[in-house]
Design a protein around this motif. Sequence first.
Motif, PDB file in Angstrom:
ATOM      1  N   UNK A  74       5.512  35.163 -11.639  1.00  0.00           N
ATOM      2  CA  UNK A  74       6.629  35.147 -10.685  1.00  0.00           C
ATOM      3  C   UNK A  74       6.246  34.375  -9.420  1.00  0.00           C
ATOM      4  N   UNK A  75       5.030  34.582  -8.948  1.00  0.00           N
ATOM      5  CA  UNK A  75       4.560  33.879  -7.755  1.00  0.00           C
ATOM      6  C   UNK A  75       4.491  32.374  -7.997  1.00  0.00           C
ATOM      7  N   UNK A 115       5.940  42.377  -1.378  1.00  0.00           N
ATOM      8  CA  UNK A 115       7.168  41.588  -1.339  1.00  0.00           C
ATOM      9  C   UNK A 115       7.805  41.430  -2.720  1.00  0.00           C
ATOM     10  N   UNK A 116       7.346  42.220  -3.673  1.00  0.00           N
ATOM     11  CA  UNK A 116       7.908  42.202  -5.017  1.00  0.00           C
ATOM     12  C   UNK A 116       8.591  43.545  -5.280  1.00  0.00           C
ATOM     13  N   UNK A 117       9.924  43.514  -5.362  1.00  0.00           N
ATOM     14  CA  UNK A 117      10.669  44.744  -5.627  1.00  0.00           C
ATOM     15  C   UNK A 117      10.829  44.901  -7.131  1.00  0.00           C
ATOM     16  N   UNK A 118      10.418  46.040  -7.654  1.00  0.00           N
ATOM     17  CA  UNK A 118      10.467  46.331  -9.092  1.00  0.00           C
ATOM     18  C   UNK A 118      11.379  47.527  -9.331  1.00  0.00           C
ATOM     19  N   UNK A 119      12.287  47.366 -10.296  1.00  0.00           N
ATOM     20  CA  UNK A 119      13.181  48.452 -10.685  1.00  0.00           C
ATOM     21  C   UNK A 119      13.198  48.560 -12.200  1.00  0.00           C
ATOM     22  N   UNK A 165      12.968  34.616  -3.763  1.00  0.00           N
ATOM     23  CA  UNK A 165      12.240  33.402  -4.117  1.00  0.00           C
ATOM     24  C   UNK A 165      12.167  33.242  -5.628  1.00  0.00           C
ATOM     25  N   UNK A 166      12.116  34.367  -6.342  1.00  0.00           N
ATOM     26  CA  UNK A 166      12.073  34.346  -7.808  1.00  0.00           C
ATOM     27  C   UNK A 166      12.568  35.692  -8.311  1.00  0.00           C
ATOM     28  N   UNK A 167      13.137  35.661  -9.504  1.00  0.00           N
ATOM     29  CA  UNK A 167      13.563  36.896 -10.153  1.00  0.00           C
ATOM     30  C   UNK A 167      13.050  36.873 -11.586  1.00  0.00           C
ATOM     31  N   UNK A 175      11.109  51.216 -26.146  1.00  0.00           N
ATOM     32  CA  UNK A 175      11.131  50.066 -25.249  1.00  0.00           C
ATOM     33  C   UNK A 175      11.305  50.525 -23.812  1.00  0.00           C
ATOM     34  N   UNK A 176      10.871  49.667 -22.909  1.00  0.00           N
ATOM     35  CA  UNK A 176      11.067  49.881 -21.478  1.00  0.00           C
ATOM     36  C   UNK A 176      11.206  48.495 -20.860  1.00  0.00           C
ATOM     37  N   UNK A 177      12.014  48.399 -19.804  1.00  0.00           N
ATOM     38  CA  UNK A 177      12.236  47.103 -19.154  1.00  0.00           C
ATOM     39  C   UNK A 177      12.243  47.275 -17.648  1.00  0.00           C
ATOM     40  N   UNK A 178      11.748  46.239 -16.970  1.00  0.00           N
ATOM     41  CA  UNK A 178      11.781  46.217 -15.513  1.00  0.00           C
ATOM     42  C   UNK A 178      12.369  44.894 -15.055  1.00  0.00           C
ATOM     43  N   UNK A 179      12.955  44.920 -13.861  1.00  0.00           N
ATOM     44  CA  UNK A 179      13.415  43.708 -13.198  1.00  0.00           C
ATOM     45  C   UNK A 179      12.593  43.565 -11.935  1.00  0.00           C
ATOM     46  N   UNK A 180      12.220  42.328 -11.634  1.00  0.00           N
ATOM     47  CA  UNK A 180      11.451  42.071 -10.430  1.00  0.00           C
ATOM     48  C   UNK A 180      12.123  41.014  -9.583  1.00  0.00           C
ATOM     49  N   UNK A 181      12.011  41.172  -8.272  1.00  0.00           N
ATOM     50  CA  UNK A 181      12.555  40.200  -7.342  1.00  0.00           C
ATOM     51  C   UNK A 181      11.519  39.965  -6.255  1.00  0.00           C
TER      52      UNK A 181
END
Length: 193
Positions: A171-172, A28-32, A58-60, A44-50
């Motif tokens: 995040x949880x 249930x955690x979408x990572x891009x 519920x959280x980003x 550098x590298x970066x990810x976004x999570x939802x």
Amino acid sequence: MAANVTSLVPEGFARALTELRDMHWRGDLRIDEIGSPQRIAPHSVAIAGELTGPDDPLATGRLILLHDPLGNQAWGGTFRLVTYVRAEVDLEMVVDPLLPDVAWSWFTDALQTHDCSADALAGTVTASYGRGFGEMTDADRAEVELRSSWTPGLDPNHPLTPHLEAWQELLLMVAGEPPLPPDIAAFPTGRRS
């Protein structure tokens, strides 16, 4: 995600990219992968999570890994992790003066639970409430936001994966969905119905 590793990438950063690519995230955690800062560090590298819920996230959050092979005096090392996480909370929580301390403990406890080698922790916790008026009378929002950074001790004996697991746990926790032991299911709450 982070699939293009060339010989121009330092070995430690290439290893971290591989761990990021191979991380097993919750379903249930979408990572891009997202754009990362280009002027702070050579690599550098970066990810976004939802963290998804039945209707709304519920959280980003965002997680950025910075690497300077020459080291950075301000970091006290060659790597730096930077994160931002936010979630809506109940109004009773946002007015609790202990919320910032509790949210910070979620961060430090997650690092400790996953045996992360981490130094130079820094950050802020913001609890806010906004009230809607006029056409937006149903737009009241209470949120908690944690911004933090730390210097991970990354080497072949201290991988990035525990830091990724700690970030997932953070995040949880911010979403009010603490992680459960394997083979344990959560009862549905009003928040998810």
